[in-house]
Design a protein around this motif. Structure first.
Motif, short mmCIF file in Angstrom:
data_model
loop_
_atom_site.label_atom_id
_atom_site.label_comp_id
_atom_site.label_asym_id
_atom_site.label_seq_id
_atom_site.Cartn_x
_atom_site.Cartn_y
_atom_site.Cartn_z
N SER A 1 -10.78 41.40 49.78
CA SER A 1 -9.80 42.04 50.66
C SER A 1 -8.60 41.17 50.99
N SER B 1 -12.64 51.53 43.86
CA SER B 1 -12.10 50.18 44.08
C SER B 1 -11.15 49.78 42.95
N ASP C 1 -15.30 61.13 42.40
CA ASP C 1 -14.10 60.26 42.45
C ASP C 1 -13.94 59.50 41.14
N LYS D 1 -5.29 54.51 41.88
CA LYS D 1 -5.81 54.11 43.19
C LYS D 1 -5.28 55.07 44.28
N PRO E 1 -8.50 56.95 46.31
CA PRO E 1 -8.59 55.71 47.11
C PRO E 1 -10.01 55.17 47.29
N ALA E 2 -11.01 56.02 47.12
CA ALA E 2 -12.38 55.51 47.30
C ALA E 2 -12.83 54.65 46.13
N MET F 1 -15.17 53.32 52.77
CA MET F 1 -15.16 54.57 52.00
C MET F 1 -16.18 54.47 50.86
N VAL F 2 -17.11 55.44 50.83
CA VAL F 2 -18.14 55.38 49.78
C VAL F 2 -17.66 56.15 48.56
N VAL F 3 -17.76 55.51 47.42
CA VAL F 3 -17.26 56.16 46.19
C VAL F 3 -18.33 57.12 45.65
N THR F 4 -17.86 58.26 45.13
CA THR F 4 -18.80 59.23 44.56
C THR F 4 -18.53 59.35 43.06
#
Ligand code: HEM
Length: 302
Positions: free
Chosen positions: A120, A89, A7, A82, A86-87, A1-4
């Motif tokens: 992870s 971290s 977000d 979170k 969710p994107a 998932m790429v964070v923007t």
């Protein structure tokens, strides 16, 4: 998932709300620092082998380290952030919560960047014992319930240098970052180093930087009188022989004013809050990026 950026801004709003409701800023600063602080700059194996700001502290394997006593509460407080974003971290959420806590408490604006990747699995947690002992010294005891006592360094200053140099930080950063103890408390049931409560932590009035009166869970010992405000009062209080005896002075705090290499910085920060903030924001940024892997590589600024 790429964070923007969207977000991250959403996460920031949620964090600000938690800080406003709970007045738990110092707890978040300690959480973020204990996530990044185990970093070992001498380990050159691929990420995340060297440890650092990578969210690994969320795993019970690391939360159970003696120095992290009590921090599961801070992890829990940030879990809803979170869930909602969710994107973003865990590593970013913890570092963002710390930087926002300091900014909203009247401290400097820290030039943060985001996009950190999370480890992870608990197998990627750092080994225990990389965080500093609060009471290292000739008669020292370890500053985190159940932790390992340093046996190699018999002086507080030697111990601090060993730990912070391992992270790649220098004397100026050690002194500036020690100034984060202007904020928050030590607790009997966490590190074992605080009193049950003091006149500054017994539930009586504590002011916030926005002038509001803060409600908080009573308990512990603070280093400064106004422990929900981020200013240079750590550096004015620690060397003050007439400071209230209920205020905390750990061995690691005292050496900041006695060691020849640390003292000039401590005195500079005592005399000028602007100088403290200048050094603090640089050191905090470095601390927040120790061992982090960013995607995109240059990180995302807000
Ligand atoms: C110089 C070495 C350091 C030592 C030995 C040390 C030790 C401690 C100890 C024993 C506590 C009390 C924990 C508890 O009982 O809950 C504490 C709290 C705290 N530390 Fe440090 N610390 C150090 C450096 C730092 C750094 C680098 C930061 C951040 C930049 C920091 C931020 C805090 C904060 C904000 C609290 C208050 C937490 C709260 O109110 O819940 N400390 N520290």
């Amino acid at each position: 998932m790429v964070v923007t950026k969207k977000d991250l801004l959403g996460a920031r709003d949620s964090i600000d709300k938690i800080l406003d409701e709970k007045n738990c800023g110092p707890f978040f600063v300690r959480l973020a620092w204990h996530d990044s602080g185990p970093h070992d700059a001498s380990i050159k194996d691929p990420w995340p082998a060297a440890g650092g700001a990578d969210g690994s502290i969320r795993f019970s394997a690391e939360l159970e380290h003696g120095a992290n006593a009590g921090l599961s509460g801070a992890v829990k407080l940030l879990e809803p952030v979170k869930e909602a974003f969710p994107a973003v971290s865990y590593a970013d959420i913890y570092q963002m919560a710390s930087a926002r806590a300091i900014e909203l408490a009247g401290g400097p604006t820290i030039d943060m960047k985001y996009g950190r990747l999370d480890t992870s699995s608990p197998d990627e947690c750092p080994k225990e014992g990389n965080l500093p002992d609060a009471e290292a010294g000739p008669e020292g005891k370890f500053g985190g319930a159940g932790g390992t006592k340093s046996t190699e360094d018999k002086t507080g200053e030697g111990h601090l240098r060993k730990v912070f140099y391992r992270m790649g930080l220098d004397d100026e950063a050690i002194v500036a970052l020690s100034g984060a103890h202007t904020f928050g408390r030590a607790y009997k049931d966490r590190s074992g180093l605080g009193a049950e409560k003091t006149k500054f932590t017994d539930g009586s009035k504590q002011m916030r930087a926005d002038g509001k009166e803060a409600s908080y869970t009573p308990g512990g010992s603070s280093w400064t009188e106004k422990w929900l405000i981020f200013d240079n009062s750590y550096f004015t209080t620690m060397p003050d022989e007439g400071a209230d005896p209920e205020l905390l002075k750990l061995t690691s705090d005292k050496v900041v004013f006695t060691d020849e290499g640390f003292k000039p910085f401590a005195e500079k920060f005592r005399d000028s809050q602007d100088d403290f903030f200048e050094s603090y924001k640089k050191a905090h940024k470095a601390l927040s990026e120790l061992g982090s892997k960013f995607e995109p590589e240059e990180g995302i600024t807000l």
